[in-house]
Design an enzyme around this catalytic site. Structure first.
Site, PDB file in Angstrom:
ATOM      1  N   GLY C  53      -5.238  -0.348 -15.456  1.00  0.00           N
ATOM      2  CA  GLY C  53      -5.404   0.999 -14.939  1.00  0.00           C
ATOM      3  C   GLY C  53      -5.271   1.032 -13.431  1.00  0.00           C
ATOM      4  O   GLY C  53      -5.558   0.048 -12.748  1.00  0.00           O
ATOM      5  N   GLY C  55      -6.411   2.568  -9.644  1.00  0.00           N
ATOM      6  CA  GLY C  55      -7.739   2.718  -9.060  1.00  0.00           C
ATOM      7  C   GLY C  55      -8.314   1.412  -8.562  1.00  0.00           C
ATOM      8  O   GLY C  55      -9.387   1.395  -7.961  1.00  0.00           O
ATOM      9  N   HIS C  56      -7.589   0.306  -8.813  1.00  0.00           N
ATOM     10  CA  HIS C  56      -8.037  -1.006  -8.346  1.00  0.00           C
ATOM     11  C   HIS C  56      -7.148  -1.532  -7.235  1.00  0.00           C
ATOM     12  O   HIS C  56      -7.167  -2.728  -6.940  1.00  0.00           O
ATOM     13  CB  HIS C  56      -8.026  -2.012  -9.493  1.00  0.00           C
ATOM     14  CG  HIS C  56      -8.790  -1.586 -10.694  1.00  0.00           C
ATOM     15  ND1 HIS C  56     -10.123  -1.258 -10.638  1.00  0.00           N
ATOM     16  CD2 HIS C  56      -8.419  -1.424 -11.994  1.00  0.00           C
ATOM     17  CE1 HIS C  56     -10.536  -0.918 -11.850  1.00  0.00           C
ATOM     18  NE2 HIS C  56      -9.523  -1.001 -12.695  1.00  0.00           N
ATOM     19  N   LYS C 104      -6.724  -8.526 -17.954  1.00  0.00           N
ATOM     20  CA  LYS C 104      -8.171  -8.478 -17.760  1.00  0.00           C
ATOM     21  C   LYS C 104      -8.839  -8.152 -19.095  1.00  0.00           C
ATOM     22  O   LYS C 104      -8.338  -7.326 -19.859  1.00  0.00           O
ATOM     23  CB  LYS C 104      -8.534  -7.411 -16.715  1.00  0.00           C
ATOM     24  CG  LYS C 104      -7.863  -7.661 -15.358  1.00  0.00           C
ATOM     25  CD  LYS C 104      -8.429  -6.811 -14.242  1.00  0.00           C
ATOM     26  CE  LYS C 104      -8.201  -5.324 -14.368  1.00  0.00           C
ATOM     27  NZ  LYS C 104      -6.775  -4.927 -14.457  1.00  0.00           N
ATOM     28  N   ASP C 109      -6.822  -2.929 -22.328  1.00  0.00           N
ATOM     29  CA  ASP C 109      -5.759  -3.772 -21.793  1.00  0.00           C
ATOM     30  C   ASP C 109      -5.332  -4.801 -22.819  1.00  0.00           C
ATOM     31  O   ASP C 109      -4.135  -5.025 -23.047  1.00  0.00           O
ATOM     32  CB  ASP C 109      -6.233  -4.451 -20.509  1.00  0.00           C
ATOM     33  CG  ASP C 109      -6.519  -3.442 -19.413  1.00  0.00           C
ATOM     34  OD1 ASP C 109      -5.690  -3.294 -18.523  1.00  0.00           O
ATOM     35  OD2 ASP C 109      -7.574  -2.777 -19.472  1.00  0.00           O
ATOM     36  N   HIS C 218     -14.953  -0.527 -12.902  1.00  0.00           N
ATOM     37  CA  HIS C 218     -14.702   0.874 -13.226  1.00  0.00           C
ATOM     38  C   HIS C 218     -15.967   1.690 -13.001  1.00  0.00           C
ATOM     39  O   HIS C 218     -16.121   2.775 -13.534  1.00  0.00           O
ATOM     40  CB  HIS C 218     -14.257   1.038 -14.675  1.00  0.00           C
ATOM     41  CG  HIS C 218     -13.134   0.140 -15.045  1.00  0.00           C
ATOM     42  ND1 HIS C 218     -13.327  -1.130 -15.491  1.00  0.00           N
ATOM     43  CD2 HIS C 218     -11.801   0.334 -15.002  1.00  0.00           C
ATOM     44  CE1 HIS C 218     -12.148  -1.688 -15.721  1.00  0.00           C
ATOM     45  NE2 HIS C 218     -11.214  -0.835 -15.430  1.00  0.00           N
TER      46      HIS C 218
END
Ligand SMILES: Nc1ncnc2c1ncn2[C@@H]1O[C@H](COP(=O)(O)OP(=O)(O)O)[C@@H](O)[C@H]1O
Ligand SMILES: Nc1ncnc2c1ncn2[C@@H]1O[C@H](COP(=O)(O)OP(=O)(O)O)[C@@H](O)[C@H]1O
Ligand SMILES: [Mg+2]
Ligand SMILES: [Mg+2]
Ligand SMILES: [Mg+2]
Ligand SMILES: [Mg+2]
Lengths: 202, 330, 330, 202
Positions: C53, C55-56, C104, C109, C218
């Site tokens: 995702g 945002g990292h 991860k 995922d 998250h």
């Protein structure tokens, strides 16, 4: 002036600055970067810690020692300016302080040169300059009158537009706030004069 | 204020110790942590020295190393370092070719570096100074303090650093630094304030739907406060101010630096890169070099600044020259 | 929520476009932005592919380039990318030596990469997978999802990336990736929550004096919520959990990664480095390599994670091997 | 089942998911990462957009098309799981849906295999499995009874300890919240059954 007297004066000024550090910081938060009180406290804590040793020196050397400490500890804009003030005072003052008015005038000149500034720009010079003028005019009861001059001068920075220092970045938005350096100058002068009155050396 | 720290008084020292431990191959601390210096000096090279208040990390200590600075003096948070620090740094890294001081235009920094320069010159050293003032949010002026030096300072440090590595003489480096500064403009916008640890509360307040347009890197208020706008509208205003002032001829090539203030995710910075490059193209300019990251920060402030430097072939080559510092490396 | 963005729906795309523009020398976008790939592939080299995702950032696209990944598939914020993205990436960067997927450990995922792997294998390709699960805040377990993969993933990507560059074969790289994962532990602490743009409000709430100990990347709640502690106390708890679980012999050398979550100033991260290295030394371990920065982030969350990888000579050499990506370069 | 019927069913399920997206996200914020509603809405908006074309296909192909869309659009954990559910359904169901119970059982099996999970772990399987059992048991009024079974099963996830999915990272703290995937499964079943009743095909 005995070492005891000088010690009392140094401690009085240092304590006043330290006691009002939060107020100075709040003024600087409004139109600067919010550290004037923090800077001044750091410097005057060092001055206070060395006050006994400093007071043993002849007046010119004592003033230079204070100036050096302020230069090295305060940082920011006020460090070099107040440092220069005390260093220049130490350079010209007579050991018995007999030429105080002339020495203070020379010191304020030195601050102007360091800051590339002059009164009317909403800085500490807007307090130092009128105090210097009153001192030059002389007359009775100076220790009682100078704090009033200084306080009024600090108040008079409120409506000014800053053209030097961080407040100048604000343009019109600098109007309506007291300059933090003007306030710290007024504080130092008031505490010094009060201590002189208490010592009855005025 | 929420901080990863032990005590306000030791924050800077502990952080410097961590920096020195993590980058022991590149840099080391001077005595009493007065400065951060390169591990290995190049004899005959002009020494580049900068410094300023902490809270802008990685500026400046993160730019000490091959191809950039020789030393950086860290002040307390948002407070100029003091002349004794700069004198100690000069003494440590001057190999005889002279020192160039790179100073952001704040009266505190300028006066402290000036006093240090005077002391070093009195000591028989050669010292020149470049004062950066790239922030177009503040009007330029000779009768007042004028513009602030902000993220463009890193561009000056990188390009002059590359030229110094090629053993350019002191005056040439000073002139180059002034030229790069002349070709560089920045503009910042804050979405949240920052909190000086010693003060413990935010330097200013912003409503949940407000932004500060033209903010300085100490959270100094800017041109105006306004409703939070879209990224495109913000980039438009920022680049409008930058390009109007820079007045580079159409067809110019430039470096685009999108800089985060500390509290803004990289994802948003790249989004601003995208907005900015479209606007540049619309004004007939091409971004031929990019730098994106939180490099000249304001503690935890959210927001970003955009910096544009008009490049020519020589500056581009110097920008591309190798650099190996804690924060920039290529 | 204050964001530099135009619209929630276009945030990721615009950010990817900015990334691609800023690093056109290193990477490029696949069709429909399904993946970010290296500009230049090395024939005969195993292709390393990761993803997850958004945002990292800079994870994972910021680690695409020589010495690290060949491709990264970005999902929506905090949402796994989908198998079509991974299949497209595999097709784009597999030069015939096979693909290693670095994933991860999140069910999303894992399952999406699994489906992609099945499709690629059905298509005649060779695919192996390394699942990272370095987060000791969650108990390891075979009967449940087990540990999350967090910042240690970057260590796996760097070390395996270096070995892939030396043309190690697929199985060896898979085994190396698993070994590095086995030698790696992480632990995170949040001081503030993060806000998923599409949700528009913070994922959790923390009182002004609280922290979330053991938080995930998250913003998933961790082991417990507690009063904000000193940096030293926080580092103690983090490294206690890490080292108890890692159980590396005294005298071990290690990599210390102090990773910011997006909203934490670099100054504080270096302070944590300093705290961590003292604690490591107290447990008879030496940090011989350091990495400090906001590299595996959680949008605007404040806080940090600490990762420790037990090194040996070979892993140290692979860590030191050259890397040239948007976010890591040496 | 005519294309019109199938279209109504697809739209009914998609609309229900889209209408409840915020609720699903809120459930996911409590014990996950706060995106379940966003993910599901993205997927079912795609399904809805293609509903007319999909409804023209024979039932098995229509289900596979929906499964593929969910796999490609939803992302996260729920994408592969719901995608697998529909893909597997499409693989085994008869064009006239006569073997629905067996097909659904096979599909739930496929989801378990994909998720390496089983009922009792506080996931969408805790709704799918009891619904599958009720379907296998058969009997009258299934479209009226299955939503009740599903809703009760979703409620029953509240006191469960999660051992799969993001909620498992919470350990004991996962207890006391409804699983978002369980809720979305219940929603889909309820909206499908209601639409079937309206079509009177049940
Ligand atoms: N050029 C200058 N000349 C005279 N006084 C100045 C000048 N620049 C700043 N000052 C004074 O310094 C004060 C601010 O000091 P301080 O907050 O300690 O430093 P800084 O502005 O670097 O944070 C201002 O309020 C002003 O009175
Ligand atoms: N291994 C699994 N088996 C079955 N269902 C699962 C599994 N992992 C997750 N889920 C379901 O997926 C839901 C979460 O979906 P979503 O939020 O869209 O994905 P993510 O968790 O990747 O953000 C959970 O509520 C749970 O019902
Ligand atoms: Mg100040
Ligand atoms: Mg300051
Ligand atoms: Mg998710
Ligand atoms: Mg989720």
């Amino acid at each position: 002036m005995t070492p005891e007297h000088l010690h009392k004066l140094i401690v009085a000024v240092a304590d006043a600055v330290i006691a009002h550090a939060d107020e100075l910081t709040e003024l600087d938060q409004a139109i600067g970067d919010g550290d004037h009180g923090v800077n001044m406290r750091r410097g005057f804590e060092a001055v206070r810690a060395d006050a006994a040793a400093t007071a043993e020196k002849p007046l010119p050397d004592a003033l230079k020692a204070i100036g050096t400490q302020l230069v090295m500890k305060v940082g920011g804009a006020s460090g070099p300016l107040y440092g220069t003030l005390f260093l220049a005072l130490g350079k010209t003052i007579a050991p018995d302080a007999s030429n105080i008015a002339a020495a203070f005038a020379a010191a304020v000149q030195a601050v102007e040169a360091r800051g590339k500034s002059h009164p009317g720009q909403k800085t500490l010079l807007d307090v130092l300059a009128p105090v210097q003028a009153a001192l030059a005019d002389g007359g009775p009861h100076l220790p009682a009158r100078l704090p009033i001059v200084a306080a009024a001068a600090a108040d008079a920075t409120v409506p000014m537009l800053a053209t030097r220092g961080r407040a100048s970045f604000l343009g019109e938005r600098s109007i309506g706030h007291m300059d933090p350096g003007a306030r710290s100058s007024a504080l130092m002068i008031a505490s010094l004069c009060r201590a002189l009155e208490e010592l009855d050396l005025g | 204020m929420k901080r990863l720290m032990n005590a306000v008084d030791t924050l800077l020292d502990e952080s410097l110790d961590g920096l020195a431990a993590a980058h022991a191959d590149i840099l080391e601390l001077g005595a009493e942590r007065k400065f951060v210096r390169r591990k290995v000096l190049t004899p005959g090279k002009v020494a580049l020295i900068s410094g300023g208040g902490a809270g802008h990390e990685p500026l400046h200590a993160g730019f000490v190393g091959a191809g950039m600075l020789d030393a950086a003096c860290p002040g307390q948070v948002f407070t100029s370092p003091t002349p004794d620090q700069m004198v100690a740094a000069i003494e440590a890294v001057d190999t005889g070719a002279g020192c160039l001081l790179i100073v952001k235009n704040y009266e505190g920094d300028v006066m402290n570096f000036e006093m240090a320069g005077e002391l070093a010159v009195a000591d028989g050293r050669t010292v020149e100074t470049v004062v950066t003032n790239d922030d177009v949010a503040v009007p330029k002026s000779t009768w007042s303090t004028g513009r602030r030096g902000v993220a463009g300072t890193l561009v000056v440090e990188k390009i002059v650093g590359a030229a110094a590595e090629q053993l350019a003489p002191l005056e040439a480096l000073r002139d180059l630094g002034r030229e790069v500064n002349e070709r560089t403009r920045s503009f910042g916008v804050a979405l949240t304030p920052c909190t000086v640890p010693a003060a413990g509360k935010p330097t200013f307040t912003l409503a949940p739907d407000e932004m500060e347009v033209g903010v300085g890197i100490h959270g100094e208020p800017g041109r105006r406060r306004s409703k939070l706008a879209s990224a495109d509208a913000i980039a438009d205003e920022m680049l409008g101010a930058i390009l109007d002032d820079l007045a580079a001829p159409a067809g110019s090539q430039c470096l685009l630096l999108v800089n985060g203030f500390g509290g803004t995710p990289l994802m948003e910075l790249y989004l601003m890169v995208n907005a900015a490059r479209r606007i540049l193209a619309g004004r007939g300019m091409t971004a031929t070099r990019y730098l994106t990251g939180s490099l000249v920060t304001s503690l935890d402030m959210a927001g970003c600044s955009i910096t544009v430097t008009a490049l020519d072939e020589r500056l581009t080559r110097l920008w591309d020259a190798p650099v190996k510092t804690a924060a920039l490396s290529w």
